[in-house]
Scaffold this active site. Structure first.
Site, PDB file in Angstrom:
ATOM      1  N   LYS A   1       1.979  29.011  14.525  1.00 60.19           N
ATOM      2  CA  LYS A   1       1.299  28.248  13.413  1.00 60.19           C
ATOM      3  C   LYS A   1       0.510  29.298  12.469  1.00 60.19           C
ATOM      4  O   LYS A   1       0.231  29.209  11.301  1.00 60.19           O
ATOM      5  CB  LYS A   1       0.135  27.418  13.489  1.00 60.19           C
TER       6      LYS A   1
ATOM      7  N   ASP B   1     -10.832  24.978  18.860  1.00 57.58           N
ATOM      8  CA  ASP B   1      -9.625  24.942  18.665  1.00 57.58           C
ATOM      9  C   ASP B   1      -9.137  25.278  17.520  1.00 57.58           C
ATOM     10  O   ASP B   1      -9.414  24.868  16.268  1.00 57.58           O
ATOM     11  CB  ASP B   1      -9.022  23.462  18.729  1.00 57.58           C
TER      12      ASP B   1
ATOM     13  N   CYS C   1      -0.406  13.576  15.586  1.00 60.90           N
ATOM     14  CA  CYS C   1      -1.196  13.616  16.965  1.00 60.90           C
ATOM     15  C   CYS C   1      -2.647  13.210  16.798  1.00 60.90           C
ATOM     16  O   CYS C   1      -3.498  14.072  17.209  1.00 60.90           O
ATOM     17  CB  CYS C   1      -0.920  14.926  17.559  1.00 60.90           C
TER      18      CYS C   1
ATOM     19  N   GLN D   1      -5.180  25.356  13.676  1.00 61.21           N
ATOM     20  CA  GLN D   1      -5.230  25.607  12.383  1.00 61.21           C
ATOM     21  C   GLN D   1      -5.830  26.522  11.096  1.00 61.21           C
ATOM     22  O   GLN D   1      -5.511  26.487  10.183  1.00 61.21           O
ATOM     23  CB  GLN D   1      -5.486  24.057  11.621  1.00 61.21           C
TER      24      GLN D   1
ATOM     25  N   HIS E   1      -6.909  16.791  17.694  1.00 61.24           N
ATOM     26  CA  HIS E   1      -5.434  16.529  17.977  1.00 61.24           C
ATOM     27  C   HIS E   1      -5.494  16.031  19.228  1.00 61.24           C
ATOM     28  O   HIS E   1      -6.310  16.296  20.113  1.00 61.24           O
ATOM     29  CB  HIS E   1      -5.075  18.084  17.844  1.00 61.24           C
TER      30      HIS E   1
HETATM   31  N1  PLP Z   1      -4.966  21.614  17.754  1.00 62.90           N
HETATM   32  C1  PLP Z   1      -4.652  21.298  16.362  1.00 62.90           C
HETATM   33  C2  PLP Z   1      -5.730  21.115  15.304  1.00 62.90           C
HETATM   34  C3  PLP Z   1      -3.110  21.057  16.054  1.00 62.90           C
HETATM   35  O1  PLP Z   1      -3.012  20.972  14.675  1.00 62.90           O
HETATM   36  C4  PLP Z   1      -2.285  21.449  16.881  1.00 62.90           C
HETATM   37  C5  PLP Z   1      -0.841  21.238  16.604  1.00 62.90           C
HETATM   38  O2  PLP Z   1      -0.175  20.846  15.751  1.00 62.90           O
HETATM   39  C6  PLP Z   1      -2.366  21.882  18.272  1.00 62.90           C
HETATM   40  C7  PLP Z   1      -3.870  21.587  18.615  1.00 62.90           C
HETATM   41  C8  PLP Z   1      -1.472  22.087  19.349  1.00 62.90           C
HETATM   42  O3  PLP Z   1      -0.736  23.032  18.988  1.00 62.90           O
HETATM   43  P1  PLP Z   1       0.684  23.540  19.901  1.00 62.90           P
HETATM   44  O4  PLP Z   1       1.482  22.127  20.026  1.00 62.90           O
HETATM   45  O5  PLP Z   1       1.099  24.573  19.393  1.00 62.90           O
HETATM   46  O6  PLP Z   1       0.027  23.672  21.545  1.00 62.90           O
END
Ligand code: PLP
Length: 417
Positions: A232, A206, A373, A209, A128
């Site tokens: 999430k 990370d 993203c 998800q 992301h």
């Molecule tokens: N990492 C992954 C794999 C994501 O899908 C997302 C958000 O869609 C993020 C990081 C970023 O999360 P946040 O916008 O809640 O900080």
């Protein structure tokens, strides 16, 4: 399910706990297939936040009056709950605004410890933007270089031979998503973190998800750090968790300065509080932590393994349905060789993803369309955008059927059937 007692899994019953799912959109009952962007919230989470504001609202850590003590206890209990949820200790849990802030915190503190001219930051091609851009910013500052473990476009999985080769070349920081928000790929994080350890690299997972969709235990994974977003995983927006292994976290310098993160302040200089407070400058998101506590209770009552299995069931059905239409392209692992989490990205032949999601919305279905993203990954896959359906434990087989009907109508409208 509001009592948080384990009951046999029923998506139909669980849906009842989510007020937002009971509405109609464009004259039809809502089918919410966008949980990878944000999940809906159960009543117990919403109520926990109301209860806090109605009874205990006060600033934390700094007061000795009853409300402040109650608010502090609730906030610190939430930290303890998060520690239990991830198999960690309370002092290893920092509350952040979300996964994005977690990565930014790590990039900006680790750069002072392990980065420098020519040092390698190893990412993957499926990250992301929030796990790319902060590293690009610190690479520019420090002279570090970023390398990427390739994604095999046909399978949506990481090229493991290439990963081993890259680790062998020397790595300072390895940061990788557990589950791809676009491909649904579940990465072999245990092996990757073991390779990172052998290479002497700091490892970061990370879990944006994965945290709300399966058991995520930091010791089992063997990572040094892990980040996730509360919103999430049935929690509120604006709160997230950063796990850092005890001594590594303690060793990091603070990132932001202000109240709470200090031990002593004089006009001449300051000394720092211990972790985790060293990383929580200013008034924290107390309601967020309390809501997240309720969300973690809720998820454990549903059963994280049950959630994983239900996601997998629905995504398999959705992939079957989508692939029955001519010319539809499905991204990510499509056969038994790779686990596919509850996210399925697809492209209908000759129909832009934005048209797909706009028309699906007119059928009451919330999908997501765009680059998710993941702009560099889109380029690699050779598409400008995909449509994405993402599933959670409150989705049912009827939702998959609604998706099928919607896709059929869209395909007919564009004369593709
Ligand atoms: N990492 C992954 C794999 C994501 O899908 C997302 C958000 O869609 C993020 C990081 C970023 O999360 P946040 O916008 O809640 O900080």
């Amino acid at each position: 399910m509001q009592s948080n007692q384990a009951k046999p899994f029923s998506a139909y019953q669980l849906r009842e706990d989510f007020p937002a799912l009971a509405q109609s959109v464009n004259g039809v009952p809502l089918v919410y297939l966008d949980s990878a962007a944000t999940s809906q919230k159960p009543r117990s989470v919403i109520q926990s936040i109301c209860r806090y504001y109605e009874n205990d609202n006060a600033n934390v850590h700094r007061g000795v009056h009853a409300l402040s003590e109650r608010a502090t206890a609730a906030y610190e209990n939430a930290r303890g709950r998060a520690a239990k949820f991830f198999g960690a200790e309370a002092q290893e849990i920092v509350f952040t605004r979300g996964a994005t802030e977690g990565v930014n915190l790590l990039a900006n503190t680790l750069k002072k410890r392990v980065l420098g001219e020519g040092k390698t930051i190893l990412l993957t091609e499926m990250e992301h933007h929030s796990n790319i851009v902060p590293w690009q910013m610190v690479a520019q500052e420090t002279g570090a270089v970023i390398r990427y473990i390739p994604v095999v476009p046909e399978t949506g999985m990481l090229d493991e031979d290439e990963a081993k080769r890259l680790f062998a070349g020397g790595v300072a920081i390895f940061s990788c998503t557990h589950i791809s928000n676009t491909l649904g790929t579940v990465n072999p994080v245990q092996s990757l973190c073991a390779w990172a350890r052998e290479a002497g690299a700091v490892s970061i997972i990370d879990a944006a998800q994965s945290a709300g969709h399966r058991k995520v235990d930091v010791r089992e994974i063997g990572c040094d750090f892990l980040v996730c977003s509360g919103h999430k995983m049935c929690g509120p927006m604006g709160v997230g968790v950063l796990y850092g292994e005890g001594s590594l976290l303690q060793d990091l310098p603070p990132w932001q300065g202000g109240g709470e993160m200090i031990s002593r302040v004089t006009y001449e200089g300051s000394t720092w509080n211990k972790a985790p407070h060293k990383f929580e400058a200013g008034t924290p998101n107390v309601e967020g932590a309390i809501g997240l506590h309720a969300a973690m209770d809720y998820l454990d009552a549903v059963g994280r393994e049950e959630i994983r299995l239900h996601d997998a069931l629905l995504v398999r059905e959705a992939m079957g349905v989508l692939s029955s239409f001519p010319g539809v392209r499905i991204f990510g692992p499509v056969d038994e060789s790779g686990e596919h989490a509850g996210v399925v990205s697809f492209a209908l032949p000759g129909i832009h993803a934005h048209d797909v999601v706009t028309l699906a919305d007119s059928h009451g279905i919330a999908l997501r369309g765009g680059h998710h993203c993941n702009q560099p990954l889109m380029k690699k896959l050779g598409v400008p955008a995909t449509a994405r359906a993402s599933f959670y434990f409150y989705n049912t087989e009827e939702d998959v059927e609604a998706l099928r009907c919607s896709v059929e109508k869209i395909m007919r409208m564009f004369s593709k059937l």
